[in-house]
Design an enzyme around this catalytic site. Structure first.
Site, mmCIF file in Angstrom:
data_model
loop_
_atom_site.group_PDB
_atom_site.id
_atom_site.type_symbol
_atom_site.label_atom_id
_atom_site.label_comp_id
_atom_site.label_asym_id
_atom_site.label_seq_id
_atom_site.Cartn_x
_atom_site.Cartn_y
_atom_site.Cartn_z
ATOM 1 N N GLY A 1 -6.464 9.692 -11.109
ATOM 2 C CA GLY A 1 -5.330 9.211 -10.321
ATOM 3 C C GLY A 1 -5.153 7.709 -10.516
ATOM 4 O O GLY A 1 -5.619 7.122 -11.496
ATOM 5 N N LEU B 1 -15.734 5.037 -4.979
ATOM 6 C CA LEU B 1 -14.606 4.253 -4.456
ATOM 7 C C LEU B 1 -14.300 4.610 -3.011
ATOM 8 O O LEU B 1 -13.665 3.842 -2.282
ATOM 9 C CB LEU B 1 -13.360 4.465 -5.328
ATOM 10 C CG LEU B 1 -13.179 3.450 -6.470
ATOM 11 C CD1 LEU B 1 -14.392 3.391 -7.364
ATOM 12 C CD2 LEU B 1 -11.932 3.714 -7.263
ATOM 13 N N LYS C 1 3.489 1.424 -3.947
ATOM 14 C CA LYS C 1 2.909 0.667 -5.073
ATOM 15 C C LYS C 1 3.695 0.820 -6.372
ATOM 16 O O LYS C 1 3.792 -0.131 -7.151
ATOM 17 C CB LYS C 1 1.460 1.090 -5.304
ATOM 18 C CG LYS C 1 0.510 0.665 -4.191
ATOM 19 C CD LYS C 1 -0.907 0.990 -4.604
ATOM 20 C CE LYS C 1 -1.868 0.973 -3.460
ATOM 21 N NZ LYS C 1 -3.228 1.334 -3.884
ATOM 22 N N THR D 1 0.838 -1.194 0.000
ATOM 23 C CA THR D 1 0.000 0.000 0.000
ATOM 24 C C THR D 1 0.877 1.251 0.000
ATOM 25 O O THR D 1 2.100 1.162 -0.137
ATOM 26 C CB THR D 1 -1.031 -0.067 1.165
ATOM 27 O OG1 THR D 1 -1.943 1.015 1.007
ATOM 28 C CG2 THR D 1 -0.374 -0.007 2.532
ATOM 29 N N TYR E 1 -14.637 4.816 0.822
ATOM 30 C CA TYR E 1 -15.369 3.957 1.774
ATOM 31 C C TYR E 1 -15.306 4.458 3.218
ATOM 32 O O TYR E 1 -15.780 3.774 4.125
ATOM 33 C CB TYR E 1 -14.934 2.489 1.665
ATOM 34 C CG TYR E 1 -13.478 2.232 1.911
ATOM 35 C CD1 TYR E 1 -12.576 2.247 0.855
ATOM 36 C CD2 TYR E 1 -12.993 1.984 3.186
ATOM 37 C CE1 TYR E 1 -11.233 2.014 1.062
ATOM 38 C CE2 TYR E 1 -11.651 1.742 3.407
ATOM 39 C CZ TYR E 1 -10.777 1.764 2.340
ATOM 40 O OH TYR E 1 -9.436 1.532 2.558
ATOM 41 N N ASP F 1 -6.977 -3.969 -7.888
ATOM 42 C CA ASP F 1 -8.056 -2.975 -7.869
ATOM 43 C C ASP F 1 -8.964 -3.135 -9.094
ATOM 44 O O ASP F 1 -10.153 -2.812 -9.035
ATOM 45 C CB ASP F 1 -7.489 -1.548 -7.842
ATOM 46 C CG ASP F 1 -7.064 -1.139 -6.442
ATOM 47 O OD1 ASP F 1 -7.470 -1.818 -5.471
ATOM 48 O OD2 ASP F 1 -6.315 -0.155 -6.318
ATOM 49 N N GLY G 1 -12.128 11.781 -11.905
ATOM 50 C CA GLY G 1 -10.791 11.543 -11.355
ATOM 51 C C GLY G 1 -9.855 10.943 -12.385
ATOM 52 O O GLY G 1 -10.301 10.341 -13.384
HETATM 53 P P1 NAP Z 1 -4.740 9.818 -6.290
HETATM 54 O O1 NAP Z 1 -3.904 9.079 -7.290
HETATM 55 O O2 NAP Z 1 -4.074 10.748 -5.332
HETATM 56 O O3 NAP Z 1 -5.860 10.644 -7.113
HETATM 57 C C1 NAP Z 1 -6.750 11.513 -6.450
HETATM 58 C C2 NAP Z 1 -7.821 12.002 -7.420
HETATM 59 O O4 NAP Z 1 -8.727 12.845 -6.671
HETATM 60 C C3 NAP Z 1 -7.284 12.845 -8.568
HETATM 61 O O5 NAP Z 1 -8.090 12.690 -9.705
HETATM 62 C C4 NAP Z 1 -7.421 14.275 -7.981
HETATM 63 O O6 NAP Z 1 -7.504 15.276 -8.970
HETATM 64 C C5 NAP Z 1 -8.757 14.149 -7.285
HETATM 65 N N1 NAP Z 1 -8.916 15.187 -6.254
HETATM 66 C C6 NAP Z 1 -8.334 15.226 -5.038
HETATM 67 N N2 NAP Z 1 -8.711 16.351 -4.377
HETATM 68 C C7 NAP Z 1 -9.531 17.033 -5.220
HETATM 69 C C8 NAP Z 1 -10.256 18.253 -5.117
HETATM 70 N N3 NAP Z 1 -10.180 19.015 -4.006
HETATM 71 N N4 NAP Z 1 -11.028 18.645 -6.153
HETATM 72 C C9 NAP Z 1 -11.116 17.873 -7.281
HETATM 73 N N5 NAP Z 1 -10.460 16.704 -7.439
HETATM 74 C C10 NAP Z 1 -9.679 16.278 -6.415
HETATM 75 O O7 NAP Z 1 -5.576 8.824 -5.368
HETATM 76 P P2 NAP Z 1 -6.149 7.368 -5.785
HETATM 77 O O8 NAP Z 1 -5.195 6.329 -5.349
HETATM 78 O O9 NAP Z 1 -6.583 7.423 -7.196
HETATM 79 O O10 NAP Z 1 -7.413 7.258 -4.791
HETATM 80 C C11 NAP Z 1 -8.562 8.064 -4.982
HETATM 81 C C12 NAP Z 1 -9.674 7.642 -4.030
HETATM 82 O O11 NAP Z 1 -10.068 6.277 -4.298
HETATM 83 C C13 NAP Z 1 -9.294 7.667 -2.554
HETATM 84 O O12 NAP Z 1 -10.409 8.138 -1.819
HETATM 85 C C14 NAP Z 1 -9.021 6.220 -2.220
HETATM 86 O O13 NAP Z 1 -9.240 5.928 -0.848
HETATM 87 C C15 NAP Z 1 -10.058 5.534 -3.079
HETATM 88 N N6 NAP Z 1 -9.710 4.142 -3.402
HETATM 89 C C16 NAP Z 1 -10.563 3.178 -2.987
HETATM 90 C C17 NAP Z 1 -10.297 1.856 -3.281
HETATM 91 C C18 NAP Z 1 -11.245 0.789 -2.826
HETATM 92 O O14 NAP Z 1 -10.881 -0.386 -2.790
HETATM 93 N N7 NAP Z 1 -12.475 1.150 -2.489
HETATM 94 C C19 NAP Z 1 -9.139 1.497 -4.021
HETATM 95 C C20 NAP Z 1 -8.297 2.523 -4.452
HETATM 96 C C21 NAP Z 1 -8.594 3.849 -4.131
HETATM 97 P P3 NAP Z 1 -6.159 16.025 -9.498
HETATM 98 O O15 NAP Z 1 -5.553 15.099 -10.518
HETATM 99 O O16 NAP Z 1 -6.672 17.279 -10.058
HETATM 100 O O17 NAP Z 1 -5.284 16.209 -8.278
#
Ligand code: NAP
Length: 278
Positions: free
Chosen positions: A131, A218, A68, A64, A220, A103, A129
């Site tokens: 990311g 996504l 990664k 994690t 939780y 994932d 999103g």
């Molecule tokens: P990440 O790579 O840091 O990407 C974050 C994303 O959120 C980017 O698209 C970012 O946009 C956007 N964002 C953050 N703050 C923002 C704001 N204030 N306004 C608009 N957009 C915003 O993170 P990640 O790994 O993709 O994870 C994203 C989410 O998915 C997290 O909440 C994580 O806990 C969840 N997740 C859940 C699971 C599951 O098993 N349920 C698995 C993976 C991830 P920018 O590009 O503009 O910064």
């Protein structure tokens, strides 16, 4: 005396991870002589740690934040891990350290289990999103044959990079266009951290989504996000992030311990209770 087979989750920090709860539940359920532990490993020690995984008694690991990408670079990744650009599951295969990103199957498996038929006749999905999680979602949707994915992200360059990687079935749009895009979306997925506890809220209006649309979040923590609550109050099918977390775990367990575990209501209740208590 033979040692129990062991796997672990490697992170920095790692205390928040629910993976031990999930895997130790399955170990007990299947009566295995096995263990699953937490390993707090600093970034500068990660390479050495996984180079000696077997010597530390492990058959594999989950990985994690923040390891990664390093895990991808230091292992033999499959197509999914390569496409996502990150590995979250490692296993030893003879002398080889192999990896994947679960994932993708977590996201798709959760949709299949929670909203069966979600992809029937689905023309267009709207993904918020760009990311790491978005890459897993987009890869999974494309692999499932969804014709068009409209991607909306705050930072345009990040969305453009994703389109470059995945090709022209991914189309880019702006936040300001969201209202109009809703009418075409059979599936809406939030992969941003908006709506998560401690983060700004996700302020979007679902009024124009079609009646049969599915909404997936996504996030939780909290379990029931404002997005999911809004979807349910419109009578739409809502799919939460905890389901994805549970469905992504089975692949690693199978690689390490040779059993494909099931996501059951009892497991879900256990993790839900833990999330609520913290
Ligand atoms: P990440 O790579 O840091 O990407 C974050 C994303 O959120 C980017 O698209 C970012 O946009 C956007 N964002 C953050 N703050 C923002 C704001 N204030 N306004 C608009 N957009 C915003 O993170 P990640 O790994 O993709 O994870 C994203 C989410 O998915 C997290 O909440 C994580 O806990 C969840 N997740 C859940 C699971 C599951 O098993 N349920 C698995 C993976 C991830 P920018 O590009 O503009 O910064």
């Amino acid at each position: 005396m033979p040692q129990p087979k062991a796997a672990c989750v490697i992170g920095w920090p790692v205390g928040h991870s629910r993976s031990p709860l999930i895997h130790n539940y399955w170990i007990k359920q299947h009566g295995l002589d096995a263990e699953y532990r937490r390993e707090a490993v600093a970034p500068e020690q990660f390479k050495d740690f996984i180079a000696h995984l077997a010597g530390r008694g492990y058959v594999g690991a989950n990985v994690t934040v923040p390891h990664k990408e390093a895990a991808l670079a230091l292992s033999e990744p499959d197509d999914r891990a390569r496409a996502v650009g990150a590995a979250n599951t490692l296993w030893l295969d003879g002398g080889r350290l192999r990896s994947t990103n679960t994932d993708v199957e977590g996201f798709i498996g959760n949709l299949d289990a929670t909203a069966p038929g979600w992809d029937r006749g689905l023309q267009s999905a709207l993904v918020l999103g760009a990311g790491g999680a978005a890459r897993a979602v987009v890869f999974g949707l494309l692999e499932r044959g969804i014709g068009r994915i409209v991607l909306v992200n705050r930072t345009a360059e990040r969305a453009a990079a994703l389109r470059m990687q995945f090709g022209d079935r991914v189309m880019l749009a702006r936040w300001s266009d969201l209202d109009g895009l809703m009418a075409e979306a059979g599936l809406l997925v939030n992969t941003t951290s908006l709506g998560m506890a401690g983060q700004p809220s996700l302020a979007i209006d679902l009024a124009r989504l079609p009646a049969g649309a599915v909404v997936s979040d996504l996030v939780y923590v909290p379990l029931e996000t404002a997005l999911l609550a809004a979807a349910r109050s419109r009578g739409l099918r809502a799919v939460d992030g905890l389901g994805m977390l549970l469905h992504q775990a089975g692949g690693g367990f199978q690689h390490w311990f040779g059993v494909r575990p099931q996501v059951t209501e009892a497991l879900r209740a256990l993790v839900e209770a833990d999330l609520i208590s913290k």
